[in-house]
Design a protein around this motif. Structure first.
Motif, short mmCIF file in Angstrom:
data_model
loop_
_atom_site.label_atom_id
_atom_site.label_comp_id
_atom_site.label_asym_id
_atom_site.label_seq_id
_atom_site.Cartn_x
_atom_site.Cartn_y
_atom_site.Cartn_z
N VAL A 1 0.87 -1.28 -0.06
CA VAL A 1 0.31 0.09 -0.11
C VAL A 1 0.99 1.26 0.07
CG1 VAL A 1 -1.89 1.39 1.35
CG2 VAL A 1 -1.67 -1.03 1.23
N PHE A 2 0.66 2.08 -0.98
CA PHE A 2 1.42 3.31 -1.09
C PHE A 2 0.60 4.62 -0.92
CE2 PHE A 2 3.07 -0.04 -3.28
CZ PHE A 2 4.63 0.00 -3.07
N THR A 3 0.63 5.20 0.34
CA THR A 3 -0.09 6.61 0.45
C THR A 3 0.64 7.77 -0.02
OG1 THR A 3 -0.97 5.19 2.21
CG2 THR A 3 -1.41 7.64 2.30
N CYS A 4 -0.04 8.53 -0.58
CA CYS A 4 0.37 9.77 -1.24
C CYS A 4 0.08 11.00 -0.36
CB CYS A 4 0.22 9.86 -2.61
SG CYS A 4 0.56 11.32 -3.57
N VAL B 1 -1.18 -4.16 -5.48
CA VAL B 1 -0.65 -2.82 -5.10
C VAL B 1 -1.95 -1.90 -5.08
CG1 VAL B 1 0.49 -0.83 -6.08
CG2 VAL B 1 1.63 -3.29 -6.31
N VAL B 2 -2.08 -1.38 -3.86
CA VAL B 2 -3.18 -0.03 -3.64
C VAL B 2 -2.20 1.05 -3.61
CG1 VAL B 2 -4.80 0.93 -2.19
CG2 VAL B 2 -4.63 -1.71 -2.31
N VAL B 3 -2.54 2.16 -4.34
CA VAL B 3 -2.09 3.56 -4.24
C VAL B 3 -3.23 4.36 -3.93
CG1 VAL B 3 -0.94 5.32 -5.56
CG2 VAL B 3 -0.42 3.05 -6.15
N ALA B 4 -2.77 4.82 -2.56
CA ALA B 4 -3.84 5.48 -2.07
C ALA B 4 -3.36 7.30 -2.27
CB ALA B 4 -4.04 5.65 -0.46
N LYS C 1 5.67 11.95 -0.64
CA LYS C 1 5.28 13.20 -0.92
C LYS C 1 4.38 13.24 -2.31
CE LYS C 1 6.43 17.98 -0.21
NZ LYS C 1 7.39 18.92 0.17
N TYR C 2 5.16 12.70 -3.17
CA TYR C 2 4.27 12.59 -4.57
C TYR C 2 4.71 11.28 -5.23
CZ TYR C 2 3.95 17.72 -4.66
OH TYR C 2 3.63 18.90 -4.43
N MET C 3 3.68 10.46 -5.01
CA MET C 3 3.52 9.09 -5.63
C MET C 3 3.94 8.88 -7.20
SD MET C 3 3.91 7.16 -3.15
CE MET C 3 4.30 5.55 -2.59
#
Lengths: 193, 666
Positions: free
Chosen positions: B6-9, B64-67, B41-43
């Motif tokens: 999980v990638f939180t932006c 993959v989850v990009v939030a 900071k900036y995915m």
């Protein structure tokens, strides 16, 4: 003029209340009302300018204008308006407000007097009593302006009116006066904001 | 799947200001199946994407989850990144914590809690994701252009010059459209026919353009890359292959006094005719409602005169089929009918302007013909009633346009410009004449446009009045125009010899029927709908169908041409490949459980479901079933919701996924 968006003035600040179907903000000032108005040439401000004053909230100017008293209520403006703004209705509402605040243009005294006397006549008789109307109106104007010749203005028309049976010497009255009173009462109550 | 990243932006401050991204990342890391949880900071920036790629490889992620923002923005970005790292791109999901969370909330604690829930849903979805493959459909590398006006001509030439075959269908006997009938064009005042006819000839001669004139689109079947078009060739009564266009027939035809469509009733034509001398194809048609031979078996002079024996009174409508991969719709416009009677109940006419009652009150296209060098008066401006030269002409703009009471609230955009042009053309023809213009606003945005209008006023002496006209009457042979000038606040009355009404632009007749055949959208006025007003201006919501010109909205020639070229380039992109790839998020029907009730076929808005039969390998019939056509399905999910046996499902959005997401919230 209050610094508020046109047509968005909150109603408590509005000195003039238009009946709800009238949306002066809809007017885009094309001037078709002025173009078709049979009396626009006699007005101090053109019909589209009257609506403009209403849009701007310039009530003082609108209520004191002569234009609202020149309007004959023929409805041509409202019929042809591309934005369906009831221009004749605006005039009507302004006349009422002007009268209620005593702001009616003094140079149009006779028009105001005529309208008042006409309505009073209908209220009393249920239909128009021409002789009473003429007498009342002439007297009122002469007393107010001191223009004696006004008494005899148009007198020459009387025989013609008589011939066409437009002048009834013995006035008739509506039979059911209660109905007439109810019409007046309902108009008065509906007109209130 | 148990190795989800999980990638939180932060999206700079956009998300981080309202959502505590550290807190979110920490809580997400504790969700079952989440292998790693990071924030950055900036995915979408290169380092962010690198982070995703690197984690996919190092942690062997299988989901993959990009939030971050809406999937409309960057889903493609992250799917590409995942693909480069060796992960199936359809195992990437986005959790929208910007548009649907940080931008719409103020309370930091609550927004953080909500962001966590949104991500949890996405984790649940990705856990149930399947590794889908993009759909490939074959492409027929030909295009259909509907409409042969300037937009259609431009689109057809662009596509054909790029090396693809083009089928052009034009309803009228000749291509050229409205532009062929204009006199001169703004803002340069160059002769319209002089610049258009070379392009028309080019279409006529192009080896890769197949022109069907006097024809209409009858039926449209198929889907993107594989359309089957049925074209109705209307009976022309002239064999185009034999005819030489010599002109003997229309010269000999005795029925010469028929109102000319090309001249908008300002001129006459015979019953057998070509609309104008430069017509393409330069082959005549017979108007069957006027020809004496066709009505009562009389005359027949043209047949006797024709040396090529091209006249065929037994001609009938013919249906032909063409296979194409893409369609450009360029059907153009017509003018609003000013008179009282209207084709639609939503429209009203102007009784007060006397159009149709007074002969000298005409519309702007009629005026174009009257001042055109090739027009019925040979370029001399004569008014229709008595042929006199009008010394005072009133032009009225916004007739129909911007008039809510008549039912057309929109601006027709080009009238300000052509009205200025008309005043100039008039002044150049009648030097002692006076042009008067009633306008509401002057809309002259464009290169050299405002200067052009000023020239009409300052150099050619057109008198402009800011106001509308209320009524036109006729007295002693003069037209009395009662208008207003709101700048002076006075009524204005003008005695005119002729009045020209700049009528609103409306889409051409039959646009709704055509749009329904093509399955594309149109607005309440009949103008075709683009897919996105800014970013997809020539695409429609149906893949493979593009729009150009005034069928989309009122526009002038340069804009129509630009849009046509844009549509043509979109077609070329499509036709450049042997196969089309489409996103696989479409419906699939379980053919084993399908009860063959075909409710889905009846409800599918894209006609994407067909009846099919299941057979054994030997060909023995097993059962009927519904089957999705992957080329047509747009993945709307209507079939899923109506299927009584739950046999329809949306790939990438399966019921199982949605239920899992909902349950995770409980």
């Amino acid at each position: 003029m209050e610094n508020q968006a046109l047509g968005q003035v909150p109603s408590e600040h509005l000195p003039v209340h238009f009946p709800s179907p009238i949306q002066v903000a809809n007017c885009y000032q094309c001037g078709k009302c002025t173009a078709g108005c049979p009396v626009a040439m006699h007005m101090d401000v053109a019909p589209n300018q009257v609506v403009r004053l209403a849009q701007l909230g310039e009530w003082e100017k609108a209520l004191r204008s002569r234009a609202i008293w020149e309007c004959v209520g023929c409805q041509t403006c409202s019929t042809r308006c591309p934005k369906e703004v009831d221009c004749a209705g605006v005039m009507d509402a302004l006349r009422e407000a002007s009268l209620a605040r005593g702001m009616a243009a003094p140079e149009r005294f006779s028009v105001v007097a005529f309208q008042k006397i006409f309505l009073e006549n209908i209220r009393r008789n249920g239909r128009l009593n021409e002789l009473e109307l003429i007498g009342h109106f002439k007297l009122d104007v002469v007393l107010h302006t001191g223009r004696i010749p006004f008494l005899f203005k148009d007198a020459g028309l009387a025989p013609q009116l008589g011939k066409r049976k437009k002048l009834h010497l013995i006035p008739g009255k509506a039979r059911d006066r209660g109905v007439v009173n109810r019409i007046f009462e309902r108009c008065a109550s509906e007109r209130k904001p | 799947m148990s190795r989800i990243g999980v990638f939180t932006c932060w999206c700079g401050e956009n998300i981080a200001r309202t959502v505590d991204v550290d807190e979110v990342a920490k809580r997400v890391a504790e969700l079952p199946g989440v292998r790693c949880s990071l924030n950055y900071k900036y995915m979408c920036a290169d380092p962010g994407q690198a982070l995703v790629r690197e984690k996919i490889a190092s942690e062997k992620l299988d989901g993959v989850v990009v939030a971050s923002c809406s999937p409309h923005m960057h889903l493609k970005t992250f799917r590409k990144a995942a693909q480069t790292a060796g992960l199936n791109p359809y195992l990437v999901e986005m959790a929208n914590i910007r548009e649907q969370c940080s931008w719409v909330h103020h309370d930091r604690a609550q927004a953080t809690a909500k962001a966590f829930e949104i991500i949890r849903l996405a984790v649940e979805k990705v856990r149930n994701d399947a590794a889908l493959q993009p759909i490939r459909v074959p492409v027929t590398r030909r295009a259909l252009v509907i409409g042969g006006g300037v937009a259609g001509i431009q689109a057809a030439l662009d596509i054909a010059d790029a090396g693809h075959e083009v089928v052009m269908v034009e309803r009228e006997p000749s291509i050229g459209g409205k532009m062929a009938g204009l006199s001169e064009t703004f803002p340069t005042l160059d002769c319209s026919q002089c610049i258009l006819t070379p392009r028309m000839v080019e279409v006529g001669q192009h080896p890769r353009i197949k022109l069907y004139s006097y024809s209409e689109v009858e039926k449209v079947e198929g889907f993107v890359g594989n359309f089957k078009i049925t074209i109705r060739q209307k009976a022309r009564y002239v064999d185009v292959s034999k005819c030489t266009g010599c002109g003997e027939c229309w010269n000999v035809c005795p029925l010469k006094r028929n109102s000319s469509e090309f001249d908008y009733g300002m001129g006459m034509r015979p019953a057998i005719y070509i609309p104008f001398p430069q017509a393409v194809p330069a082959r005549p048609v017979i108007d069957k409602s006027q020809c004496a031979k066709l009505i009562r078996n009389g005359c027949g002079l043209c047949e006797k005169k024709c040396k090529a024996e091209a006249i065929n009174f037994k001609d009938e409508d013919r249906l032909v089929e063409e296979a194409v991969g893409a369609v450009v719709v360029a059907t153009g416009y017509k003018l609003y009918s000013i008179a009282k009677s209207q084709p639609k109940t939503t429209l009203a006419g102007y009784g007060e302007y006397g159009y149709g009652k007074y002969k000298d009150v005409i519309d702007s296209l009629q005026f174009e013909r009257l001042v055109s060098a090739s027009g019925p008066t040979g370029g001399v401006l004569k008014r229709p009633s008595d042929g006199a030269i009008p010394k005072s002409v009133v032009f009225i703009s916004c007739v129909g346009s911007r008039d809510n009471a008549k039912g057309l609230p929109y601006c027709s955009k080009i009238c300000c410009m052509y009205t200025a042009k008309h005043t100039m053309l008039y002044k150049h023809k009648v030097h002692d004449g006076q042009a008067h213009v009633f306008y509401m606003d002057i809309r002259a945005g464009g290169k050299g446009y405002d200067e052009f209008v000023r020239r009409a006023i300052e150099q050619d002496g057109a008198r402009y009045y800011r106001g509308r006209v209320s009524k036109i009457t006729q007295e002693h042979g003069k037209l009395i125009v009662r208008g207003a000038d709101t700048l002076a606040g006075i009524p204005v009355t003008i005695e005119a010899d002729m009045v020209v009404l700049a009528a609103a632009m409306r889409p051409a007749d039959g646009i709704e029927e055509l749009a329904q055949k093509l399955n594309i959208g149109y607005d309440e006025f009949g103008f075709l709908m683009e897919s996105h007003p800014k970013l997809r201006p020539v695409e429609t919501n149906t893949a493979g169908i593009f729009i150009a010109g005034a069928c989309h909205s009122p526009k002038d020639i340069p804009e129509a041409v630009a849009q046509a070229s844009a549509a043509a380039s979109k077609v070329q992109v499509m036709l450049a490949a042997d196969e089309l790839t489409r996103e696989p998020e479409i419906a699939a029907i379980n053919e084993q459980t399908c009860a063959a009730c075909f409710t889905c076929i009846r409800t599918c808005p894209y006609h994407a479901i067909d009846r099919a039969e299941l057979r054994t390998p030997r060909g023995a019939f097993i059962k009927n079933t519904a089957r999705v056509n992957p080329g047509l399905c747009m993945g709307c999910g209507t079939c899923v919701s109506v299927c009584p046996s739950k046999s329809a499902d949306l790939q990438g959005f399966t019921d199982q996924q949605v239920y899992a997401m909902v349950e995770s919230l409980a």
